[in-house]
Every structure is written in C-alpha cells, then in structure tokens.
Design a protein around this motif. Structure first.
Motif, mmCIF file in Angstrom:
data_model
loop_
_atom_site.group_PDB
_atom_site.id
_atom_site.type_symbol
_atom_site.label_atom_id
_atom_site.label_comp_id
_atom_site.label_asym_id
_atom_site.label_seq_id
_atom_site.Cartn_x
_atom_site.Cartn_y
_atom_site.Cartn_z
ATOM 1 N N GLU A 6 0.827 -1.201 0.000
ATOM 2 C CA GLU A 6 0.000 0.000 0.000
ATOM 3 C C GLU A 6 0.868 1.261 0.000
ATOM 4 N N ARG A 7 0.276 2.365 -0.427
ATOM 5 C CA ARG A 7 0.987 3.627 -0.557
ATOM 6 C C ARG A 7 1.012 4.371 0.766
ATOM 7 N N LEU A 8 2.161 5.027 1.056
ATOM 8 C CA LEU A 8 2.254 5.913 2.213
ATOM 9 C C LEU A 8 1.911 7.323 1.760
ATOM 10 N N MET A 9 0.881 7.906 2.339
ATOM 11 C CA MET A 9 0.460 9.234 1.933
ATOM 12 C C MET A 9 1.473 10.275 2.397
ATOM 13 N N GLY A 10 1.753 11.247 1.523
ATOM 14 C CA GLY A 10 2.702 12.304 1.862
ATOM 15 C C GLY A 10 4.125 11.996 1.467
ATOM 16 N N PHE A 11 4.339 10.851 0.825
ATOM 17 C CA PHE A 11 5.676 10.475 0.370
ATOM 18 C C PHE A 11 5.641 10.242 -1.139
ATOM 19 N N GLY A 12 6.633 10.791 -1.822
ATOM 20 C CA GLY A 12 6.698 10.640 -3.266
ATOM 21 C C GLY A 12 5.890 11.705 -3.975
ATOM 22 N N HIS A 13 6.292 12.015 -5.198
ATOM 23 C CA HIS A 13 5.612 13.021 -6.003
ATOM 24 C C HIS A 13 5.854 12.694 -7.463
ATOM 25 N N ARG A 14 4.835 12.916 -8.286
ATOM 26 C CA ARG A 14 4.968 12.586 -9.710
ATOM 27 C C ARG A 14 6.090 13.392 -10.350
ATOM 28 N N PRO A 25 14.141 0.327 -2.424
ATOM 29 C CA PRO A 25 15.465 0.955 -2.552
ATOM 30 C C PRO A 25 15.726 1.581 -3.920
ATOM 31 N N ASN A 26 15.014 1.145 -4.926
ATOM 32 C CA ASN A 26 15.244 1.677 -6.270
ATOM 33 C C ASN A 26 14.362 2.870 -6.618
ATOM 34 N N ARG A 27 13.505 3.295 -5.681
ATOM 35 C CA ARG A 27 12.605 4.418 -5.918
ATOM 36 C C ARG A 27 13.033 5.611 -5.086
ATOM 37 N N LYS A 28 12.991 6.768 -5.686
ATOM 38 C CA LYS A 28 13.375 7.988 -4.985
ATOM 39 C C LYS A 28 12.122 8.621 -4.373
ATOM 40 N N LEU A 29 11.776 8.165 -3.186
ATOM 41 C CA LEU A 29 10.565 8.641 -2.526
ATOM 42 C C LEU A 29 10.933 9.503 -1.329
ATOM 43 N N HIS A 30 10.540 10.760 -1.401
ATOM 44 C CA HIS A 30 10.824 11.704 -0.330
ATOM 45 C C HIS A 30 9.517 12.328 0.158
ATOM 46 N N THR A 31 9.585 12.998 1.305
ATOM 47 C CA THR A 31 8.409 13.672 1.823
ATOM 48 C C THR A 31 7.997 14.782 0.865
ATOM 49 N N ASN A 32 6.707 14.880 0.565
ATOM 50 C CA ASN A 32 6.240 15.940 -0.324
ATOM 51 C C ASN A 32 5.536 17.047 0.469
ATOM 52 N N VAL A 33 5.084 18.066 -0.231
ATOM 53 C CA VAL A 33 4.512 19.223 0.450
ATOM 54 C C VAL A 33 3.253 18.865 1.232
ATOM 55 N N GLU A 34 2.504 17.852 0.762
ATOM 56 C CA GLU A 34 1.264 17.504 1.444
ATOM 57 C C GLU A 34 1.521 17.004 2.864
ATOM 58 N N PHE A 35 2.672 16.374 3.088
ATOM 59 C CA PHE A 35 2.953 15.849 4.423
ATOM 60 C C PHE A 35 3.022 16.978 5.450
ATOM 61 N N PHE A 36 3.845 17.980 5.173
ATOM 62 C CA PHE A 36 3.964 19.077 6.129
ATOM 63 C C PHE A 36 2.813 20.055 6.035
ATOM 64 N N ALA A 37 2.114 20.056 4.911
ATOM 65 C CA ALA A 37 0.885 20.843 4.829
ATOM 66 C C ALA A 37 -0.115 20.326 5.850
ATOM 67 N N ALA A 38 -0.193 19.015 5.979
ATOM 68 C CA ALA A 38 -1.096 18.425 6.966
ATOM 69 C C ALA A 38 -0.713 18.855 8.375
ATOM 70 N N ALA A 39 0.605 18.909 8.651
ATOM 71 C CA ALA A 39 1.057 19.333 9.974
ATOM 72 C C ALA A 39 0.678 20.783 10.246
ATOM 73 N N VAL A 40 0.869 21.637 9.243
ATOM 74 C CA VAL A 40 0.544 23.054 9.411
ATOM 75 C C VAL A 40 -0.961 23.242 9.564
ATOM 76 N N MET A 41 -1.734 22.581 8.702
ATOM 77 C CA MET A 41 -3.195 22.726 8.761
ATOM 78 C C MET A 41 -3.735 22.295 10.119
ATOM 79 N N ARG A 42 -3.207 21.182 10.603
ATOM 80 C CA ARG A 42 -3.656 20.689 11.901
ATOM 81 C C ARG A 42 -3.259 21.668 13.015
ATOM 82 N N ALA A 43 -2.046 22.232 12.915
ATOM 83 C CA ALA A 43 -1.563 23.148 13.946
ATOM 84 C C ALA A 43 -2.414 24.407 14.028
ATOM 85 N N VAL A 44 -2.888 24.905 12.874
ATOM 86 C CA VAL A 44 -3.693 26.134 12.893
ATOM 87 C C VAL A 44 -5.175 25.845 13.093
ATOM 88 N N GLY A 45 -5.521 24.561 13.219
ATOM 89 C CA GLY A 45 -6.882 24.196 13.589
ATOM 90 C C GLY A 45 -7.871 24.083 12.452
#
Length: 366
Positions: A249-257, A302-322
């Motif tokens: 299954e896919r991890l949300m907030g990781f990887g970007h097209r 290991p062969n895929r370049k999957l990094h945290t994308n903007v949606e991951f920290f967007a979720a953190a910011v959105m949650r922080a501001v309520g």
C-alpha cells in the motif's frame, strides 16, 4: 488508426512557454519568477508573492499597500452568492460549494481578455466563500471580512470567528505561498485550456477548481492526517508503516509525480512549522513518522526515490492552525487561484487555442 506517438497524460510534452515558475523535479527546484519559492515562503507574505506572480516583480511599499487595499475592498460576497450558498444542502462537499460560489461571481465585466482587476476580485472572494459556508455548516452566523487584517489572517478570522495568533498566520501564510503556483499541473492546464478558447476568467477558475477537487491532485493532506492519526504514537509508527508496505500500500505524503528528490516546498514548510509550532505533540509525531517512513521506504523500495512531499507538512501546518480536513483542499484552492489567474493572464497575452490530437483505436466502417 494514426501512427502518431502517444504520450499518455501528456507527460513530457511541452505545450506552453512561461516565466511564471520553474518546476525541476529531478533537482528539487521550484522558482517563482526568478526567486526561490522556499525563500519567498520564509521571508515574504501572501500578498507580496501574489504581486510577484501577477505583476512580475516584488512590490514596493506603495505597490503592496495598493494591492492590500484592492484585495480588502473586494472581499465581500454579493447577496446572490450568499443566497445560493445557503440553498446548497449540507452534505455537499466544500469544493463543490466553492466551485458554485465562484461561478456566480462573474458579471458582464468578466469577458475577454481577463484583467488584473477581475483576478484581484476573485482572489479576494474565494476565502470568503469558504468561510461563509463553514460558518453555516457550524450553525453560527458568518462574520464579515475585516479590513485591518491581511489576506491570510482575515481568512483564519472568518473561519474561526476570532483573531488568529501571529504564529498561526505565519505558518498558514507560508503554506499558501508555497501552493500559489506549481507549473502546468492538472488544474492550471485546465485553466489555460479554458482561457485559450477566449472564455472568461470565472469559467477558467471554475474549471480549475473542478480539476483540483480530484483526490489525485488536491486531496492528499487530509489523507496524511488520517494516516498520522491512525498511527497514534511514536512507538506504533514503525509496525504500522511496515504493515502498510508489506501489503504493497501507498504511504500518503511520500513521493511526487514531479519531484524525484526532496520537495523544496516540504523543506520550506518544515523550517516554518518547526520554528512556529513549538512543542506541539502532533507535530512531533508527524516529524517522527516522516523519519520512520523515509527509513522504511529506503528498505522496501530501494530503487525508488521517494521523499516527503509538500502535502505531508501541509497536513502538519493545517492541523496546527486548527483547520478541519474538509478545509484542506479548499484552502489549497484559495492560494492556487493566484497561479491559475497568472497563467490565464499569460495565456491571453499570446493566445492560441489548445487543441491536442488523439489516435483513433476503433474500426473504420466499410
């Protein structure tokens, strides 16, 4: 029956020239009109970056004051828009409400070619549409926009009915800056296609909202929140993520097209969020989930370049501001309208109708 090469999804096909932004996914670069987007998010405001995208340069003090005044003057919704929103059933999603509200903001003055005055008016009204609907859903009377607050602060004020903290304004401002523009993505392409027919600005933005509504484009932050809430604790992060990856299954907030390395928007949001959120337990959990997720993705893929994308920290910011999950994608639209409209203006300057071809795969009748 043609032998033309087909590029599914138009991937890799160049259909426009623009000086609005550079999105370099291979090297993790994002530029807004000759400026690093990450620096703009950390050091500037929503209005300043909007001015950059619309006018081509960062504003002087006088230009900034004029833009702020113009946005403030256009925040109020016409009575017919409020009446229409009130008539929409409560179970209709917020993006559909926003799409309907925007479609009603057109007038006889919204013809061809589009103007900056139209752009400013629509950009100012979109936060009010979202906040007005949110108040109705919460059973409270919508508050009127405040002329003494900036664009982002006023948005939070209308959503909550109380003046937001400076830290929350700064965090959300950074997010809204980083989502103002991002090249020829699906919704921006939609806006340019509509504009290329010499349709009006409102039609182009309404179409873009419909495109952004799709979960493959604008729905990821809420799914990140759901994932982090499901994990619950730092101790549960590794077993939960391992189970997901074992199932394929896919991890949300990781990887970007587009981005094959670190998403520069995520880097900037991480800096802003860490400096403003303090010791927020939810943000601490999100940071831990990111570290574990990166470690396990390197192990399982290991062969895929999957990094945290903007949606991951967007979720953190959105949650922080309520902000509730239902407000994530509409807030994305509240910022992306800046980029959409900048592209519409650019398209109008050197317009040619966008008309790609397709290969017929059926049978030629006898």
């Amino acid at each position: 029956m043609s032998g033309n090469i087909v590029a599914i999804g138009l991937e890799g096909i160049v259909v426009a020239e623009t000086d609005l932004s550079l999105v370099d996914g291979q090297n993790g670069l994002l530029v807004y009109r000759n400026h690093w987007a990450r620096d703009l998010a950390i050091n500037h405001t929503f209005e300043e970056v909007a001015h950059l995208l619309w006018y081509g340069h960062l504003p002087s003090e006088q230009e900034l004051a004029e833009l702020k005044a113009a946005l403030t003057a256009n925040r109020e919704l016409p009575s017919h828009v409020k009446t229409a929103i009130d008539a929409i059933p409560a179970d209709v999603d917020m993006m559909s409400v926003l799409r309907t509200g925007v479609s009603l903001c057109g007038s006889a003055g919204h013809g061809w070619p589009p103007s900056l005055e139209q752009v400013i008016s629509l950009t100012a009204k979109m936060p009010t549409i979202v906040a007005y609907r949110k108040a109705r859903l919460d059973g409270r009377e919508p508050v009127s926009p405040r002329s003494d607050l900036g664009h982002t602060a006023n948005y939070l004020y209308m959503l909550k009915g109380e003046e937001p903290s400076a830290a929350h304004v700064r965090a959300l401002d950074a997010y809204l800056i980083l989502t103002q523009e991002h090249g020829l993505n699906a919704s921006t392409f939609t806006a340019r296609v509509i504009a290329s027919t010499q349709s009006d600005l409102v039609s182009a933005i309404t179409g873009a909202i419909g495109s952004l509504k799709g979960p493959l484009h604008g729905g990821a932050p809420s799914e990140v929140t759901e994932m982090i809430e499901a994990i619950g604790t730092k101790e549960n992060a590794e077993p939960w993520i391992r189970e997901k990856l074992e199932k394929g299954e896919r991890l949300m907030g990781f990887g970007h097209r587009v981005y094959k390395t670190i998403d520069p928007r995520a880097t900037a949001l991480r800096v802003v969020a860490q400096s403003l959120s303090g010791d927020d337990p939810w943000f601490d959990l999100a940071t831990h989930v990111e570290k574990v997720g990166m470690k396990l993705l390197a192990e399982y893929k290991p062969n895929r370049k999957l990094h945290t994308n903007v949606e991951f920290f967007a979720a953190a910011v959105m949650r922080a501001v309520g902000l509730d999950d239902e407000l994530f994608t509409p807030s994305f639209a509240v910022s992306r309208v800046v980029g959409w409209s900048a592209h519409v203006l650019e398209q109008a300057k050197n317009n040619r109708i966008i008309r790609p071809q397709s290969n017929y795969t059926g049978v030629i009748p006898e």
